[in-house]
Design a protein around this motif. Structure first.
Motif, PDB file in Angstrom:
ATOM      1  N   ILE A   1       0.856  -1.186   0.000  1.00  0.00           N
ATOM      2  CA  ILE A   1       0.000   0.000   0.000  1.00  0.00           C
ATOM      3  C   ILE A   1       0.891   1.234   0.000  1.00  0.00           C
ATOM      4  N   SER A   2       0.674   2.131  -0.967  1.00  0.00           N
ATOM      5  CA  SER A   2       1.439   3.367  -1.036  1.00  0.00           C
ATOM      6  C   SER A   2       0.950   4.319   0.045  1.00  0.00           C
ATOM      7  N   GLU A   3       1.866   4.788   0.892  1.00  0.00           N
ATOM      8  CA  GLU A   3       1.480   5.641   2.018  1.00  0.00           C
ATOM      9  C   GLU A   3       1.868   7.100   1.823  1.00  0.00           C
ATOM     10  N   GLY A   4       2.615   7.394   0.771  1.00  0.00           N
ATOM     11  CA  GLY A   4       2.981   8.781   0.557  1.00  0.00           C
ATOM     12  C   GLY A   4       4.365   8.926  -0.033  1.00  0.00           C
ATOM     13  N   VAL A   5       4.809  10.167  -0.142  1.00  0.00           N
ATOM     14  CA  VAL A   5       6.081  10.488  -0.782  1.00  0.00           C
ATOM     15  C   VAL A   5       6.994  11.172   0.231  1.00  0.00           C
ATOM     16  N   LEU A   6       8.229  10.707   0.299  1.00  0.00           N
ATOM     17  CA  LEU A   6       9.268  11.357   1.086  1.00  0.00           C
ATOM     18  C   LEU A   6      10.045  12.254   0.122  1.00  0.00           C
ATOM     19  N   ARG A   7       9.903  13.542   0.251  1.00  0.00           N
ATOM     20  CA  ARG A   7      10.452  14.465  -0.737  1.00  0.00           C
ATOM     21  C   ARG A   7      11.959  14.599  -0.619  1.00  0.00           C
ATOM     22  N   SER A   8      12.617  14.511  -1.781  1.00  0.00           N
ATOM     23  CA  SER A   8      14.064  14.717  -1.871  1.00  0.00           C
ATOM     24  C   SER A   8      14.816  13.912  -0.822  1.00  0.00           C
ATOM     25  N   ALA A   9      14.430  12.630  -0.680  1.00  0.00           N
ATOM     26  CA  ALA A   9      14.943  11.810   0.408  1.00  0.00           C
ATOM     27  C   ALA A   9      16.001  10.810  -0.015  1.00  0.00           C
ATOM     28  N   TRP A  10      16.394  10.828  -1.283  1.00  0.00           N
ATOM     29  CA  TRP A  10      17.341   9.833  -1.766  1.00  0.00           C
ATOM     30  C   TRP A  10      18.254  10.458  -2.809  1.00  0.00           C
ATOM     31  N   ILE A  11      19.402   9.852  -3.005  1.00  0.00           N
ATOM     32  CA  ILE A  11      20.330  10.302  -4.038  1.00  0.00           C
ATOM     33  C   ILE A  11      20.543   9.174  -5.028  1.00  0.00           C
ATOM     34  N   VAL A  12      20.391   9.473  -6.314  1.00  0.00           N
ATOM     35  CA  VAL A  12      20.602   8.479  -7.362  1.00  0.00           C
ATOM     36  C   VAL A  12      21.844   8.863  -8.151  1.00  0.00           C
TER      37      VAL A  12
END
Length: 254
Positions: free
Chosen positions: A155-166
């Motif tokens: 279940i998608s619970e939301g978005v963590l903004r700018s929380a990762w580096i690719v």
């Protein structure tokens, strides 16, 4: 003494998930050399057989012994070939929650191995270890990892903004995923989805702590989508032996 997962093997219809072994080093190094793994995970780059041996001998055993999680090699029953890597991390023993990530070898993508492996681990966690929540974080552009989350009933619970580096061109064009490289990943931040933030020498920034003087590969920030799976979200058919004992009770979604 901290709570920890036992050394274990989990069997699904086509796969065996087991502790990493030194013999896995060549296959693991080859799997981590893929550009999608580079893009969606924070494993060292280049990832050498020396890194793989260190992971099998030292990092993964310490990860389990200290209670942070567990690292499992994913292999085919038929060929014993290394298909991928699954990691549980950020484990909270009081809340009985943990996060999963995964990497899938380039040659094995598109076969449904990532959701099969992740769902097998989920069933083991819920039915055998008494866990109450499993999390998966996928980079915004990592559609393959998102498909894995959907296939297992997440279940998608939301978005963590700018929380990762690719890293690299693939990452810059999309996002990152906690789910690994491969089907997409897996804690998945490496079917290409998985990052290994809990393993001591895997830096979330994408920098290689084994070689700190090497300049980082091109990086960009990404949002993360947070998915959850609870015991009540699992579809279980007629009662059968547990999946880790060969019962194969998992149900994938269309």
């Amino acid at each position: 003494m901290a709570a920890s997962f036992p050394e274990t093997a989990i069997s699904t219809e086509r796969l065996l998930l087991r502790p990493l072994a030194e013999d896995d080093a060549p296959g693991l190094a080859a799997m981590m050399a893929d550009e999608l793994v580079l893009a969606w995970t924070d494993h060292p780059h280049p990832f050498t057989e020396a890194h793989a041996l260190d992971l099998a001998r030292t990092l993964a055993p310490a990860h389990r012994a200290t209670g942070r999680g567990i690292v499992l090699a994913v292999t085919e029953h038929l060929t014993q070939r290394l298909v991928g890597l699954v990691e549980l991390r950020h484990t909270d023993w009081r809340l009985r929650t943990t996060e999963i990530s995964f990497v899938t070898a380039a040659w094995a993508r598109g076969e449904g191995y990532a959701p099969e492996a992740v769902l097998g681990v989920a069933q083991w966690l819920f039915e055998d270890r008494g866990f109450l929540r499993l999390e998966l974080r996928t980079a915004a552009g990592n559609t393959a990892a998102q498909q894995v989350a959907q296939k297992i009933g997440g279940i998608s619970e939301g978005v963590l903004r700018s929380a990762w580096i690719v890293r690299g061109e693939s990452g810059e064009s999309g996002g990152s995923g906690s789910g690994g490289a491969g089907e997409r990943r897996g804690h998945g931040r490496p079917d290409h989805g998985s990052s290994n933030r809990d393993l001591p020498d895997h830096a979330p920034s994408g920098h290689d702590r084994w070689a700190p003087d090497r300049p980082p590969v091109g990086e960009s920030r990404s949002d993360l989508i947070l998915w959850s799976l609870l015991p009540e979200d699992m579809e279980t058919p007629e009662p059968a032996a547990p999946a880790w004992a060969g019962g194969h009770r998992y149900v994938l979604r269309d």
